[in-house]
Enzyme design. Structure first.
Site, short mmCIF file in Angstrom:
data_model
loop_
_atom_site.label_atom_id
_atom_site.label_comp_id
_atom_site.label_asym_id
_atom_site.label_seq_id
_atom_site.Cartn_x
_atom_site.Cartn_y
_atom_site.Cartn_z
N ASN A 114 0.38 -1.18 -0.40
CA ASN A 114 -0.43 0.05 0.58
C ASN A 114 1.02 1.20 -0.17
OD1 ASN A 114 -1.92 -1.34 0.15
ND2 ASN A 114 -2.64 -1.16 2.48
N ALA B 121 3.94 -5.69 2.56
CA ALA B 121 4.98 -5.32 2.59
C ALA B 121 5.35 -4.40 4.06
CB ALA B 121 4.49 -3.52 1.87
N ASN B 122 5.38 -4.36 5.05
CA ASN B 122 5.34 -4.16 6.37
C ASN B 122 6.42 -5.26 7.01
OD1 ASN B 122 4.61 -1.96 6.28
ND2 ASN B 122 2.92 -2.06 7.32
N THR C 155 -1.17 -11.21 20.62
CA THR C 155 -0.66 -10.44 21.30
C THR C 155 -1.45 -9.32 21.56
OG1 THR C 155 -1.46 -8.98 19.07
CG2 THR C 155 0.99 -9.89 18.84
N GLY D 245 2.05 -6.98 26.05
CA GLY D 245 3.31 -7.65 25.37
C GLY D 245 2.32 -9.18 24.63
N THR E 274 0.61 2.48 14.41
CA THR E 274 1.04 1.70 12.67
C THR E 274 1.94 1.02 12.96
OG1 THR E 274 -0.22 3.86 12.64
CG2 THR E 274 -0.33 2.51 10.78
N GLY F 138 2.62 -4.33 14.83
CA GLY F 138 1.98 -5.35 15.20
C GLY F 138 2.61 -6.64 13.47
N ASP F 139 2.62 -5.26 12.55
CA ASP F 139 3.37 -6.66 11.54
C ASP F 139 5.29 -6.47 11.56
OD1 ASP F 139 0.86 -5.96 10.49
OD2 ASP F 139 1.50 -4.24 9.77
O1 RIB Z 1 -0.78 -2.86 9.92
C1 RIB Z 1 -0.62 -1.46 9.10
C2 RIB Z 1 -0.99 -1.10 7.87
O2 RIB Z 1 -1.66 -1.65 7.08
C3 RIB Z 1 -0.84 0.17 7.43
O3 RIB Z 1 0.71 0.15 7.15
C4 RIB Z 1 -1.74 -0.36 5.93
O4 RIB Z 1 -0.96 -0.12 4.81
C5 RIB Z 1 -2.94 -1.35 6.52
O5 RIB Z 1 -2.80 -2.18 5.98
#
Ligand code: RIB
Length: 290
Positions: free
Chosen positions: A10, A41-42, A205, A210, A234, A237-238
């Site tokens: 995104n 992507a993250n 999570t 934690g 933001t 978590g990823d």
């Molecule tokens: O978890 C955060 C992500 O959620 C953001 O980068 C956004 O693009 C959504 O996918």
């Protein structure tokens, strides 16, 4: 080993707001920044920054070549990202003064992965590689089935959460990560608690508290989060998930992988932005926490 990631890509448009808007409210932002994002992507960037070899399977429109190039710059193999006729996915992200967020997703190309794209990519996979996917692309069940057939470790980050989507891939999973509200929702649908799910590794999570790790047949283990001043949650978590997967991929015991992921996520919430600001392994190891 390689981490194969069927994941969203995104453009994240991040608006700084004094508070999250209420229904009907018009609110002026004090800032706007654009980042590479998408849960997929993250996670690819996090795992690559943690030292893993990562191959991303996804799709962008012709307006998304910058995203593909940026993933390449961050060390992710982008050969299996297709260019499709839909526009690249994007997210409108509002972040308030406390670092909490609200996200509006436009899936675009993330829902236009082409038939055969996953098979083509996974033709180069080796037994023991990991395949991860989230709930922001199409073709999740196809990917999960293929992972099982090829002897890959199938990992699912159940976000954005939909109980139906989890249930569709549950029989194929080796690893599942979700938050505590989602675990409760899943229990309502399946009658199974996190400890009872038919998945070898489950991580629940707990936000600023934690995470709890359930290994089939063992007692759960709790991991406390580091105490930091959060400015933007933001992508934290990823980042956590990407670091856990990288640890698994490198053969770390799960406990060690989670400890490292906890450090990465704690650093991440002290930064504004998404994929572009995910910390690398050196930063994670050097970080000092109270
Ligand atoms: O978890 C955060 C992500 O959620 C953001 O980068 C956004 O693009 C959504 O996918």
């Amino acid at each position: 080993m390689t981490i194969w990631n069927l994941g969203s890509i995104n453009a994240d448009m991040v608006y700084a707001l004094p508070h999250l808007p209420a229904p009907g409210e018009t609110l002026a932002a004090s800032g706007l920044e654009k980042f590479l994002g998408g849960k997929g992507a993250n996670m690819s960037v996090a795992a690559a920054r943690a030292g893993s070899r990562v191959s991303h399977i996804g799709a962008v429109g012709s307006d998304g070549r910058w995203a593909q190039e940026r993933l390449t710059e961050y060390g992710v193999d982008t050969r299996f990202i297709a260019e499709v006729s839909s526009p690249t996915g994007h997210a409108i992200i509002a972040v308030d003064a406390q670092g909490e967020n609200l996200i509006i997703l436009y899936p675009g190309a993330n829902h236009a992965l082409e038939g055969g794209q996953i098979g083509q990519a996974l033709a180069s996979a080796n037994t023991g590689d990991l395949l991860v996917f989230q709930n922001e692309t199409n073709a999740q069940v196809e990917a999960a089935r293929m992972a099982r057939e090829l002897g890959l470790t199938a990992c699912y980050a159940a976000a954005p959460f939909e109980a139906e989507a989890v249930q569709a891939v549950l029989p194929y999973l080796d690893f599942l990560i979700l938050n505590e509200v989602e675990a409760a929702q899943l229990q309502q649908e399946t009658g199974l608690s996190a400890a009872e799910l038919p998945v070898r590794h489950v991580i629940v999570t707990l936000g600023s508290k934690g995470a709890r790790y359930f290994q089939q047949g063992c007692d759960p283990i709790d991991f406390a989060a580091h105490k930091v001043q959060a400015v933007d949650t933001t992508g934290a978590g990823d980042t956590f998930t990407g670091y856990v997967l990288a640890g698994m991929d490198r053969g770390m015991p799960m406990e060690q992988a989670i400890l490292q992921a906890n450090r990465a996520a704690a650093l991440m919430v002290t930064r504004h932005g998404t994929a572009d600001v995910i910390p690398d392994l050196r930063e994670v190891r050097d970080a000092q926490f109270d």
